[in-house]
Scaffold this active site. Structure first.
Site, PDB file in Angstrom:
ATOM      1  CG  ASN A 152      -0.298  -0.155   2.322  1.00 40.77           C
ATOM      2  OD1 ASN A 152       0.895  -0.282   2.531  1.00 40.77           O
ATOM      3  ND2 ASN A 152      -1.093  -0.478   3.478  1.00 40.77           N
ATOM      4  NE  ARG A 201       2.422   2.396  12.192  1.00 41.56           N
ATOM      5  CZ  ARG A 201       1.966   2.090  11.073  1.00 41.56           C
ATOM      6  NH1 ARG A 201       1.099   3.318  10.201  1.00 41.56           N
ATOM      7  NH2 ARG A 201       1.988   1.238  10.232  1.00 41.56           N
ATOM      8  CD  GLN A 260      -4.114   4.367  14.254  1.00 39.60           C
ATOM      9  OE1 GLN A 260      -3.447   4.973  13.618  1.00 39.60           O
ATOM     10  NE2 GLN A 260      -4.061   2.951  13.461  1.00 39.60           N
ATOM     11  CG  HIS A 304      -4.269   4.297   9.973  1.00 39.91           C
ATOM     12  ND1 HIS A 304      -3.076   3.600  11.002  1.00 39.91           N
ATOM     13  CD2 HIS A 304      -3.679   4.010   8.923  1.00 39.91           C
ATOM     14  CE1 HIS A 304      -2.214   3.098  10.271  1.00 39.91           C
ATOM     15  NE2 HIS A 304      -2.504   3.370   8.924  1.00 39.91           N
TER      16      HIS A 304
HETATM   17  P1  NDP Z   1      10.507   1.584   3.583  1.00 40.51           P
HETATM   18  O1  NDP Z   1      11.079   0.950   4.710  1.00 40.51           O
HETATM   19  O2  NDP Z   1      10.428   1.795   2.294  1.00 40.51           O
HETATM   20  O3  NDP Z   1      11.287   3.328   4.053  1.00 40.51           O
HETATM   21  C1  NDP Z   1      11.444   3.525   5.564  1.00 40.51           C
HETATM   22  C2  NDP Z   1      12.362   4.711   5.317  1.00 40.51           C
HETATM   23  O4  NDP Z   1      12.758   5.118   6.626  1.00 40.51           O
HETATM   24  C3  NDP Z   1      13.866   3.953   4.930  1.00 40.51           C
HETATM   25  O5  NDP Z   1      14.460   4.387   3.992  1.00 40.51           O
HETATM   26  C4  NDP Z   1      14.671   4.066   6.186  1.00 40.51           C
HETATM   27  O6  NDP Z   1      16.028   4.399   6.050  1.00 40.51           O
HETATM   28  C5  NDP Z   1      14.031   5.369   6.808  1.00 40.51           C
HETATM   29  N1  NDP Z   1      14.368   5.781   8.123  1.00 40.51           N
HETATM   30  C6  NDP Z   1      14.057   4.692   9.229  1.00 40.51           C
HETATM   31  N2  NDP Z   1      14.704   5.570  10.208  1.00 40.51           N
HETATM   32  C7  NDP Z   1      14.779   6.705   9.914  1.00 40.51           C
HETATM   33  C8  NDP Z   1      15.228   7.786  10.881  1.00 40.51           C
HETATM   34  N3  NDP Z   1      15.475   7.793  11.835  1.00 40.51           N
HETATM   35  N4  NDP Z   1      15.464   8.858  10.213  1.00 40.51           N
HETATM   36  C9  NDP Z   1      14.918   9.020   8.566  1.00 40.51           C
HETATM   37  N5  NDP Z   1      14.815   7.943   8.204  1.00 40.51           N
HETATM   38  C10 NDP Z   1      14.596   6.761   8.708  1.00 40.51           C
HETATM   39  O7  NDP Z   1       9.026   2.132   4.335  1.00 40.51           O
HETATM   40  P2  NDP Z   1       7.628   2.658   3.558  1.00 40.51           P
HETATM   41  O8  NDP Z   1       8.215   3.826   2.821  1.00 40.51           O
HETATM   42  O9  NDP Z   1       7.046   1.626   2.723  1.00 40.51           O
HETATM   43  O10 NDP Z   1       6.886   2.872   4.883  1.00 40.51           O
HETATM   44  C11 NDP Z   1       7.409   3.862   5.796  1.00 40.51           C
HETATM   45  C12 NDP Z   1       6.199   3.856   6.963  1.00 40.51           C
HETATM   46  O11 NDP Z   1       5.018   4.399   6.551  1.00 40.51           O
HETATM   47  C13 NDP Z   1       5.923   2.494   7.561  1.00 40.51           C
HETATM   48  O12 NDP Z   1       6.846   1.898   8.292  1.00 40.51           O
HETATM   49  C14 NDP Z   1       4.608   2.527   8.164  1.00 40.51           C
HETATM   50  O13 NDP Z   1       4.749   2.975   9.527  1.00 40.51           O
HETATM   51  C15 NDP Z   1       3.826   3.776   7.352  1.00 40.51           C
HETATM   52  N6  NDP Z   1       2.936   3.329   6.666  1.00 40.51           N
HETATM   53  C16 NDP Z   1       1.893   3.870   6.895  1.00 40.51           C
HETATM   54  C17 NDP Z   1       0.696   3.507   6.134  1.00 40.51           C
HETATM   55  C18 NDP Z   1      -0.636   4.153   6.363  1.00 40.51           C
HETATM   56  O14 NDP Z   1      -1.701   3.380   5.866  1.00 40.51           O
HETATM   57  N7  NDP Z   1      -0.646   5.191   6.925  1.00 40.51           N
HETATM   58  C19 NDP Z   1       0.692   2.110   5.253  1.00 40.51           C
HETATM   59  C20 NDP Z   1       2.022   1.640   5.023  1.00 40.51           C
HETATM   60  C21 NDP Z   1       3.103   2.266   5.666  1.00 40.51           C
HETATM   61  P3  NDP Z   1      17.045   2.942   5.862  1.00 40.51           P
HETATM   62  O15 NDP Z   1      17.280   3.557   4.444  1.00 40.51           O
HETATM   63  O16 NDP Z   1      18.236   3.509   6.558  1.00 40.51           O
HETATM   64  O17 NDP Z   1      16.518   1.655   6.044  1.00 40.51           O
END
Ligand code: NDP
Length: 388
Positions: A147, A285, A314, A333
């Site tokens: 998603n 989140r 939630q 959400h």
């Molecule tokens: P990805 O794993 O593709 O991307 C997450 C990114 O966050 C990675 O590049 C990671 O870095 C980076 N990251 C982790 N910690 C930090 C930090 N401290 N500072 C900066 N960057 C950081 O995940 P997605 O893009 O698919 O999803 C991201 C989040 O979105 C999910 O974890 C979830 O919580 C949320 N989400 C929400 C949804 C909704 O319905 N609202 C649905 C799907 C997801 P690195 O490259 O180092 O690993």
């Protein structure tokens, strides 16, 4: 035979839909970057139908019961009397969606002696205590990418809604008014604004790509840098710290996972470093932002708007201050659970279950915790407290 305990959100108040607004959804075989969408051997649902609510059962009932497993679906998840809490002690597998999370706390995990697999139907497994899962040898898996584009579309919609102040204008129409000055006194163009994303993973990068044609100036911060070719293509500025990025941005979109590094990242101090009148859109989140700091900043004018679809806990209680704070564009959400997204993550859940029962490896991309450690996508994006 296994007992599968599945926690889903309630059916619509008018009952499970008898028909839908559209007859079909487009079929997508590959995600951006080329990875394939979920490919279970079979599905027993029609894509485009409501699968994420109790009666939808993620389209899994026929498959699981047909193999002799016990499949319990409930929305009742809070408190010691809840169906979830009562059924958990002898469940082998728990399935839950982040939109209506079955919080698998360390206490609950300790009671779930038979639990071997926790599946997130969607993305984001922070509702599972990952340290406890590691300790108890539980595999945690989610349907990576299912998603991500859905969420990125929602985030772009919310950025435009806030900056252009769409929601109050809509309300004037519904209320019978034609109050143009009221509608526009907080309405701006997004063009030429500085827009930054906290994290440029699947969602963050998709947002950057979608915003590029709006002629904004793009920024990002992340633990890893994007390939140089992508930075060039998007003309996006990298910031080694979130502080340096927020100082220059008019709009911030948050797209990092919730883990110890990001919990309450946006507190009074960080919001205080933003430009006065900046906007935050958080579809990642709720706990990445300090609840009361956001309310204070909207009341003082430090923030011009806040939108998102993620809360803590939630469902959000009726008196959650984000429901009533000024200049917000919150939804429940929902961004990652469009009917289109549901078809993908229901198929992904089925794929994970097929692999599990047939003792085939689950796609590396789907794994968060496996073999007593962070694994696959989890090892890349999450951290656990060093006290583990
Ligand atoms: P990805 O794993 O593709 O991307 C997450 C990114 O966050 C990675 O590049 C990671 O870095 C980076 N990251 C982790 N910690 C930090 C930090 N401290 N500072 C900066 N960057 C950081 O995940 P997605 O893009 O698919 O999803 C991201 C989040 O979105 C999910 O974890 C979830 O919580 C949320 N989400 C929400 C949804 C909704 O319905 N609202 C649905 C799907 C997801 P690195 O490259 O180092 O690993």
């Amino acid at each position: 035979m296994a007992k599968i305990l599945c926690v889903l959100y309630d059916d619509p108040i008018g009952g499970y839909p008898a028909s839908y607004a559209r007859d079909a959804i487009p079929k997508i075989d590959r995600y951006p970057g080329g990875k394939t969408t979920p490919s279970p051997k079979q599905i027993d649902f029609k894509p485009g139908t409501l699968l994420g609510s109790v009666s939808g059962g993620l389209g899994l009932r026929k498959f699981l019961e047909g193999q002799g497993h016990t499949f319990i679906v409930t929305s009742d998840k809070e408190g010691s009397d809840s169906v979830f809490e009562r059924e958990l002690p002898d469940a082998d597998i728990v399935i839950s969606q982040p939109f209506w999370p079955a919080y698998l706390t360390a206490e609950r995990i300790a009671k779930a002696k038979k639990l071997k697999l926790a599946i997130t139907a969607g993305i984001g497994s922070d509702h599972v205590d990952l340290q406890a899962a590691i300790k108890q040898g539980i595999t945690v898996a989610e349907v990576t990418y299912s998603n991500s584009i859905s969420v990125s579309e929602h985030a772009v919609m919310m950025i435009l809604s806030l900056v252009r102040d769409y929601i109050p204008s809509y309300k004037w129409v519904v209320d019978g008014g034609w109050n143009i000055a009221d509608c526009v006194s907080r309405s701006y163009d997004l063009e030429a604004m500085e827009v930054g994303t906290v994290a440029a993973g699947r969602i963050g990068l998709a947002i950057l790509r979608r915003l590029k044609p709006f002629d904004v100036k793009l920024h990002y911060t992340d633990r890893h840098r994007l390939p140089e070719s992508v930075e060039k293509e998007l003309n996006v500025t990298y910031h080694p710290s979130v502080e340096s990025m927020v100082k220059v941005c008019d709009v911030i979109t948050i797209n990092a996972p919730l883990h110890p590094e990001t919990e309450h990242l946006f507190d009074d101090a960080l919001i205080g470093k933003m430009k006065r009148g900046a906007y935050i859109v958080n579809t990642a989140r709720g706990k990445i932002c300090d609840r009361d700091a956001v309310v204070r900043a909207l009341k003082s004018g430090q923030l011009a708007g806040y939108a998102g679809d993620v809360w803590y806990p939630q469902p959000a209680p009726k008196d959650h201050p984000w429901r009533t704070m000024p200049h917000h564009g919150m939804t429940p959400h929902v961004s990652g659970t469009s009917l289109s997204a549901q078809a993908r993550y229901a198929a992904g859940t089925r794929e994970i279950l097929e692999c599990w029962f047939e003792k085939r490896p689950i796609r590396e991309d789907y794994l968060i915790v496996d073999g007593g450690k962070l694994a696959g996508a989890g090892a890349h994006a999450y951290s656990v407290k060093k006290t583990a």
